[in-house]
Design an enzyme around this catalytic site. Structure first.
Site, PDB file in Angstrom:
ATOM      1  N   GLU A 170       8.434   1.057  11.360  1.00 15.83           N
ATOM      2  CA  GLU A 170       7.646   0.511  10.259  1.00 15.83           C
ATOM      3  C   GLU A 170       7.291  -0.936  10.537  1.00 15.83           C
ATOM      4  OE1 GLU A 170       7.847  -0.527   5.507  1.00 15.83           O
ATOM      5  OE2 GLU A 170       9.361   0.808   6.348  1.00 15.83           O
ATOM      6  N   LYS A 209      12.925  -0.904  11.445  1.00 17.47           N
ATOM      7  CA  LYS A 209      12.135  -1.952  10.800  1.00 17.47           C
ATOM      8  C   LYS A 209      12.097  -3.123  11.761  1.00 17.47           C
ATOM      9  CE  LYS A 209       9.930  -3.980   7.406  1.00 17.47           C
ATOM     10  NZ  LYS A 209       8.627  -3.492   6.916  1.00 17.47           N
ATOM     11  N   THR A 216       6.434   1.787   2.966  1.00 18.27           N
ATOM     12  CA  THR A 216       7.850   2.155   3.040  1.00 18.27           C
ATOM     13  C   THR A 216       8.107   3.517   2.405  1.00 18.27           C
ATOM     14  OG1 THR A 216       8.541  -0.166   3.059  1.00 18.27           O
ATOM     15  CG2 THR A 216      10.183   1.456   2.366  1.00 18.27           C
ATOM     16  N   VAL A 217       7.495   3.780   1.269  1.00 21.32           N
ATOM     17  CA  VAL A 217       7.693   5.078   0.614  1.00 21.32           C
ATOM     18  C   VAL A 217       7.080   6.195   1.459  1.00 21.32           C
ATOM     19  CG1 VAL A 217       7.246   6.439  -1.466  1.00 21.32           C
ATOM     20  CG2 VAL A 217       7.811   4.029  -1.664  1.00 21.32           C
ATOM     21  N   ALA A 249       4.988  -4.571   9.523  1.00 24.00           N
ATOM     22  CA  ALA A 249       4.987  -5.505   8.397  1.00 24.00           C
ATOM     23  C   ALA A 249       3.536  -5.745   8.004  1.00 24.00           C
ATOM     24  CB  ALA A 249       5.664  -6.816   8.788  1.00 24.00           C
ATOM     25  N   PRO A 299       2.331  10.372  -4.346  1.00 24.43           N
ATOM     26  CA  PRO A 299       2.051   9.987  -5.734  1.00 24.43           C
ATOM     27  C   PRO A 299       2.559   8.591  -6.056  1.00 24.43           C
ATOM     28  CG  PRO A 299       3.061  12.173  -5.622  1.00 24.43           C
ATOM     29  CD  PRO A 299       3.183  11.575  -4.257  1.00 24.43           C
ATOM     30  N   VAL A 347       0.817  -1.217   0.000  1.00 23.27           N
ATOM     31  CA  VAL A 347       0.000   0.000   0.000  1.00 23.27           C
ATOM     32  C   VAL A 347       0.850   1.267   0.000  1.00 23.27           C
ATOM     33  CG1 VAL A 347      -1.988  -1.096   1.105  1.00 23.27           C
ATOM     34  CG2 VAL A 347      -0.233  -0.001   2.522  1.00 23.27           C
TER      35      VAL A 347
END
Length: 238
Positions: free
Chosen positions: A109, A37, A16-17, A111, A200, A13
């Protein structure tokens, strides 16, 4: 907000970005940032994982990874199949707290989704957030089906009395369909939390310098950016 948990409504989804965008915006505002992480799956011992990708896109952040498992599975399953020790919520909370002592912002973050299991006892990112009393940022997809998964995630956070900071659309299409455009208004309604940005589609493919320059434009001031939800909603045409 020294520690912010970043979860998704599912896999792929844009978590990460989005984490990288938040890190880049924080760095641009003069904050020191660490990215943790909790468990990396589906990556070999010599390959870059999600934390390294955040650093590549966002810039000079401290990165940490608690465990790595070779198969692309839920962390508890991947750990069991690899014959390795799982990561437990208390370990995630302890590592995040240590990083928070030396950084202005720690991004943890997860998982997949909020209730993905990390160990055989069913420990989740939500459990780690409870231990830290940390707010949670939910990254959601743009299109059809996102309202259900976002509302379920928000309901679980409320049930646990955790602070849902807001929702970010992790991959906003260049040509959004009707469902995506309607969801700009509906996501805050079903989640009971503000829409705090839209990253984006394809942003992760930008050169690092371009990503860092643009990241604040994708995120609301609550995430140290300049994105305006009302203006974005008007541009959707609904």
């Amino acid at each position: 907000m020294p520690v912010l948990m970043v979860t998704g409504t599912g896999t792929e989804v844009g978590k990460t970005v989005t984490t990288a965008a938040v890190a880049a915006a924080a760095l641009a505002s003069g904050r020191t940032v660490a990215v943790l992480k909790a468990a990396q799956t589906g990556v070999g011992p010599d390959e870059d994982g999600d934390a390294a990708e955040v650093a590549r896109l966002a810039g000079p952040v401290t990165t940490a990874e608690l465990a790595r498992y070779p198969e692309p599975l839920a962390p508890a399953t991947a750990a069991r199949r690899a014959g390795r020790a799982p990561v437990r919520p208390a370990e995630i909370a302890e590592a995040a707290a240590k990083l928070a002592a030396e950084h202005d912002l720690v991004l943890v973050e997860g998982a997949g989704g909020l209730l993905v299991r990390f160990d055989e006892a069913g420990g989740t990112l939500a459990d780690a957030a409870e231990l830290l009393a940390a707010p949670v940022l939910v990254v959601a997809s743009a299109g059809l089906g996102t309202l259900n998964t976002t509302e379920l995630t928000a309901r679980e956070l409320r049930r646990r009395r955790l602070d849902l900071l807001g929702v970010v659309i992790g991959s906003w299409p260049g040509e959004p369909d009707l469902a995506s455009r309607c969801n700009v208004a509906d996501l805050p309604e079903v989640s009971g939390a503000p829409l705090l940005g839209a990253v984006p589609a394809g942003a992760g493919g930008l050169p690092s310098a371009g990503f860092r320059a643009c990241a604040p434009e994708w995120l609301a001031p609550r995430l140290l950016g300049r994105w305006d939800a009302d203006a974005f909603r008007e541009r959707t045409g609904l």
